[in-house]
Design a protein around this motif. Structure first.
Motif, PDB file in Angstrom:
ATOM      1  N   SER A  62      21.449  56.065 -10.649  1.00 38.98           N
ATOM      2  CA  SER A  62      22.659  55.817 -11.445  1.00 38.98           C
ATOM      3  C   SER A  62      22.784  54.392 -11.980  1.00 38.98           C
ATOM      4  O   SER A  62      23.781  54.062 -12.610  1.00 38.98           O
ATOM      5  CB  SER A  62      23.907  56.133 -10.608  1.00 38.98           C
ATOM      6  OG  SER A  62      24.040  55.228  -9.522  1.00 38.98           O
ATOM      7  N   GLY A  64      21.067  52.849 -14.385  1.00 42.19           N
ATOM      8  CA  GLY A  64      20.996  52.778 -15.849  1.00 42.19           C
ATOM      9  C   GLY A  64      20.465  51.445 -16.324  1.00 42.19           C
ATOM     10  O   GLY A  64      21.030  50.831 -17.233  1.00 42.19           O
ATOM     11  N   VAL A  98      22.028  55.778 -18.593  1.00 40.90           N
ATOM     12  CA  VAL A  98      22.808  56.918 -18.105  1.00 40.90           C
ATOM     13  C   VAL A  98      24.258  56.867 -18.571  1.00 40.90           C
ATOM     14  O   VAL A  98      25.016  57.815 -18.350  1.00 40.90           O
ATOM     15  CB  VAL A  98      22.775  57.001 -16.560  1.00 40.90           C
ATOM     16  CG1 VAL A  98      21.354  57.210 -16.067  1.00 40.90           C
ATOM     17  CG2 VAL A  98      23.371  55.742 -15.939  1.00 40.90           C
ATOM     18  N   ARG A  99      24.650  55.760 -19.192  1.00 44.18           N
ATOM     19  CA  ARG A  99      26.035  55.618 -19.656  1.00 44.18           C
ATOM     20  C   ARG A  99      26.060  54.594 -20.762  1.00 44.18           C
ATOM     21  O   ARG A  99      25.092  53.842 -20.969  1.00 44.18           O
ATOM     22  CB  ARG A  99      26.967  55.197 -18.514  1.00 44.18           C
ATOM     23  CG  ARG A  99      26.738  53.792 -18.013  1.00 44.18           C
ATOM     24  CD  ARG A  99      27.588  53.463 -16.808  1.00 44.18           C
ATOM     25  NE  ARG A  99      27.271  54.318 -15.681  1.00 44.18           N
ATOM     26  CZ  ARG A  99      26.260  54.105 -14.835  1.00 44.18           C
ATOM     27  NH1 ARG A  99      25.484  53.046 -14.990  1.00 44.18           N
ATOM     28  NH2 ARG A  99      26.042  54.912 -13.831  1.00 44.18           N
ATOM     29  N   SER A 101      29.146  51.822 -22.554  1.00 46.58           N
ATOM     30  CA  SER A 101      30.535  51.354 -22.593  1.00 46.58           C
ATOM     31  C   SER A 101      30.895  50.883 -23.989  1.00 46.58           C
ATOM     32  O   SER A 101      31.897  50.201 -24.170  1.00 46.58           O
ATOM     33  CB  SER A 101      30.743  50.217 -21.592  1.00 46.58           C
ATOM     34  OG  SER A 101      29.921  49.111 -21.924  1.00 46.58           O
ATOM     35  N   VAL A 108      34.089  54.555 -21.137  1.00 46.95           N
ATOM     36  CA  VAL A 108      32.688  54.719 -20.767  1.00 46.95           C
ATOM     37  C   VAL A 108      32.298  56.169 -20.983  1.00 46.95           C
ATOM     38  O   VAL A 108      33.050  57.081 -20.655  1.00 46.95           O
ATOM     39  CB  VAL A 108      32.445  54.330 -19.292  1.00 46.95           C
ATOM     40  CG1 VAL A 108      31.017  54.623 -18.886  1.00 46.95           C
ATOM     41  CG2 VAL A 108      32.786  52.862 -19.060  1.00 46.95           C
ATOM     42  N   GLU A 110      29.496  58.912 -19.813  1.00 42.51           N
ATOM     43  CA  GLU A 110      28.496  59.159 -18.787  1.00 42.51           C
ATOM     44  C   GLU A 110      27.629  60.345 -19.195  1.00 42.51           C
ATOM     45  O   GLU A 110      28.133  61.378 -19.631  1.00 42.51           O
ATOM     46  CB  GLU A 110      29.167  59.473 -17.446  1.00 42.51           C
ATOM     47  CG  GLU A 110      29.857  58.297 -16.792  1.00 42.51           C
ATOM     48  CD  GLU A 110      28.897  57.428 -15.996  1.00 42.51           C
ATOM     49  OE1 GLU A 110      27.706  57.806 -15.874  1.00 42.51           O
ATOM     50  OE2 GLU A 110      29.337  56.377 -15.488  1.00 42.51           O
ATOM     51  N   GLY A 112      25.362  61.747 -16.954  1.00 40.03           N
ATOM     52  CA  GLY A 112      25.080  62.579 -15.801  1.00 40.03           C
ATOM     53  C   GLY A 112      23.599  62.907 -15.697  1.00 40.03           C
ATOM     54  O   GLY A 112      23.205  63.831 -14.982  1.00 40.03           O
ATOM     55  N   ARG A 374      25.753  69.570 -15.535  1.00 37.00           N
ATOM     56  CA  ARG A 374      27.094  69.111 -15.169  1.00 37.00           C
ATOM     57  C   ARG A 374      27.880  70.241 -14.509  1.00 37.00           C
ATOM     58  O   ARG A 374      28.537  70.037 -13.482  1.00 37.00           O
ATOM     59  CB  ARG A 374      27.787  68.615 -16.428  1.00 37.00           C
ATOM     60  CG  ARG A 374      29.149  67.996 -16.265  1.00 37.00           C
ATOM     61  CD  ARG A 374      29.612  67.492 -17.619  1.00 37.00           C
ATOM     62  NE  ARG A 374      31.035  67.251 -17.669  1.00 37.00           N
ATOM     63  CZ  ARG A 374      31.722  67.028 -18.778  1.00 37.00           C
ATOM     64  NH1 ARG A 374      31.072  66.995 -19.948  1.00 37.00           N
ATOM     65  NH2 ARG A 374      33.025  66.816 -18.743  1.00 37.00           N
ATOM     66  N   ALA A 409      33.529  60.852 -17.686  1.00 34.70           N
ATOM     67  CA  ALA A 409      33.744  59.409 -17.780  1.00 34.70           C
ATOM     68  C   ALA A 409      33.925  58.729 -16.430  1.00 34.70           C
ATOM     69  O   ALA A 409      33.930  57.513 -16.363  1.00 34.70           O
ATOM     70  CB  ALA A 409      34.963  59.117 -18.652  1.00 34.70           C
ATOM     71  N   GLY A 411      32.560  60.202 -13.120  1.00 37.30           N
ATOM     72  CA  GLY A 411      31.850  60.864 -12.034  1.00 37.30           C
ATOM     73  C   GLY A 411      32.209  62.327 -11.900  1.00 37.30           C
ATOM     74  O   GLY A 411      33.187  62.830 -12.467  1.00 37.30           O
TER      75      GLY A 411
END
Length: 466
Positions: A62, A64, A98-99, A101, A108, A110, A112, A374, A409, A411
């Motif tokens: 996670s 990134g 992975v994300r 901003s 943000v 995400e 996943g 997801r 956004a 988790g």
């Protein structure tokens, strides 16, 4: 670069196969998903393995580190804490983002999932600085993994081998080479694994991943839920023909088989490492030097006729690249990289138009895969939801409808609560008894009363406007 410690042959430790892992003969080491353990409360199975002298390496998913933003100090600290708690010789992560901003202040997106960074100068400059930040923060060496990708970036400037070589030259980072990912990229992006292996500095190799997958409709899915196929063992043999890897690890993340099948896959890996693997799969460097194969060139460029060049051979000097980055101003570079990553991620998880230059069909396939993953993760974290909604099929249909224009956004646990609230806003499920059960489920986990009808409709209107 100092030689890596010898790890041997290992397997990815997962709670579902913890007992089987403890019983595997000749196991040298295990790898654990860093985000799935707590340093102060390690699983008893891991503690028993450590007591036996089995090494444990934390593998992050996670961070990134390929994202446009600088690495999150809290995530780096957490990764370091796990390395210390496990007595690990190194930690590993992925060359991925992975994300992002860059959507709007305080927002943000995400994914996943691990998404590929563009093989461009800008993306490499950002990645190198992010790696140096991580190396300064971590108490042990860092190794980074090549990822499997379905989508290729337009306008790429470097091959995979050139990108990885310059990354190592500029940062000294180790490499975790996933041979299953090399095969995935052969099917999905036309890249020759042998040419990639010829083009990277194998002296930087920390260890190797091996995993199974499946091909559907001309697309290879790196599932980690299928047996390791011969084509992946062939790539492992290609690597073994070039270098004796410090460690090799079998990954399995779903649809776990019996202990005997896991032991059989580890035995097959050992056979390859002893040079007794799939007949005729391993080639020497000499045969490659004859120009038999070459890695596919980046999208939009012509394909070369031989093994790819190292960065030095291509006239790329790391010192010059660092100067170029400093002169250009890395903040501006980060902004450019962030805009591109945001556009792609938004198309994948929020239904916005596919950015120009991308293969629209591949982006749609990737978007469906992200949504399905997801839905699966939320169902595992909140197994009551499929039951409340009338079964797995009804749950999946409802969740995919919710997720189509509502990116994650905060988790997966927050995602489960947001999904439940989304249904309640629309007075769903239609069955009053099921709706009451969902309301109770939401209330128990959110620590608040469900919003009044007027508030729910106002939120729904805001969501549709967004």
């Amino acid at each position: 670069m100092k030689p890596m410690a010898h790890l041997g042959v290992g397997i990815g430790w997962r709670p579902e196969i913890a007992r089987a892992v403890e019983g595997l003969p000749g196991l040298d080491w295990v790898e654990v998903v860093a985000e799935n353990i707590c340093p102060g409360h390690l699983p008893e199975s891991l503690l028993r393995l450590i007591e036996r002298g089995v090494r444990v390496v934390p593998h992050g998913v996670s961070l990134g580190i390929g994202g446009a933003d600088r690495p999150d100090p809290a995530k780096l600290a957490a990764l370091g804490e796990r390395a210390v708690a496990l007595g690990a010789p190194l930690v590993t992560e992925h060359i991925a983002f992975v994300r992002t901003s860059s959507v709007a202040p305080g927002q943000v997106l995400e994914a996943g999932h691990l998404l590929p960074v563009a093989r461009t100068r800008d993306a490499l400059d950002v990645l190198c600085e992010n790696v140096r930040i991580a190396q300064d923060s971590l108490p042990v060496p860092l190794a980074l993994e090549n990822i499997a990708a379905l989508v290729s970036w337009p306008g790429e400037e470097l091959t995979e081998g050139q990108f990885l070589t310059e990354l190592v030259e500029r940062t000294g980072v180790r490499l975790l080479i996933d041979v299953a990912n090399l095969h995935t990229n052969r099917v999905n992006r036309g890249e020759d694994p042998a040419a990639v292996l010829d083009g990277i500095p194998l002296e930087a190799l920390a260890y190797v991943h091996v995993a199974g997958g499946v091909e559907r409709g001309g697309v290879w899915h790196d599932t980690h839920a299928h047996p390791v196929p011969k084509v992946v063992l062939d790539v492992l043999a290609e690597l073994r023909a070039r270098v004796d890897p410090p460690g090799v690890l079998l990954e399995r993340d779903d649809d776990f088989p019996a202990e005997a099948e896991l032991a059989g896959e580890l035995a097959a890996i050992r056979e390859v490492l002893r040079g007794k693997g799939p007949a005729g799969s391993a080639r020497t460097r000499a045969s490659n030097a004859d120009g038999a194969d070459s890695e596919s060139a980046p999208a939009g460029s012509s394909k070369g006729g031989g093994a790819e060049l190292s960065s030095a051979e291509a006239g790329i000097r790391p010192a010059e690249v660092r100067v170029r980055s400093a002169e250009a101003g890395l903040d501006g570079v980060r902004t450019r990289v962030g805009i591109g990553q945001t556009a792609l991620l938004s198309a994948l998880v929020a239904g916005t138009p596919v950015p120009e230059g991308f293969d629209r069909q591949r982006v749609r396939i990737q978007a469906r895969a992200l949504a399905a993953k997801r839905a699966g993760v939320v169902a595992r974290l909140a197994p009551e939801l499929p039951g409340i909604l009338g079964g797995e099929d009804a749950y999946r249909e409802a969740f995919l409808g919710y997720a189509r224009h509502r990116p994650m956004a905060a988790g997966y646990r927050r995602d489960a609560l947001d999904f439940a609230e989304h249904l309640l806003v629309r007075d769903l499920p239609a069955d009053p008894a099921a709706r009451r059960r969902l309301t109770l489920w939401w209330r128990e986990r959110s620590g608040a009363r469900p919003p009044r009808r007027a508030v729910r409709w106002a939120r729904a209107l805001v969501g549709r406007a967004a």
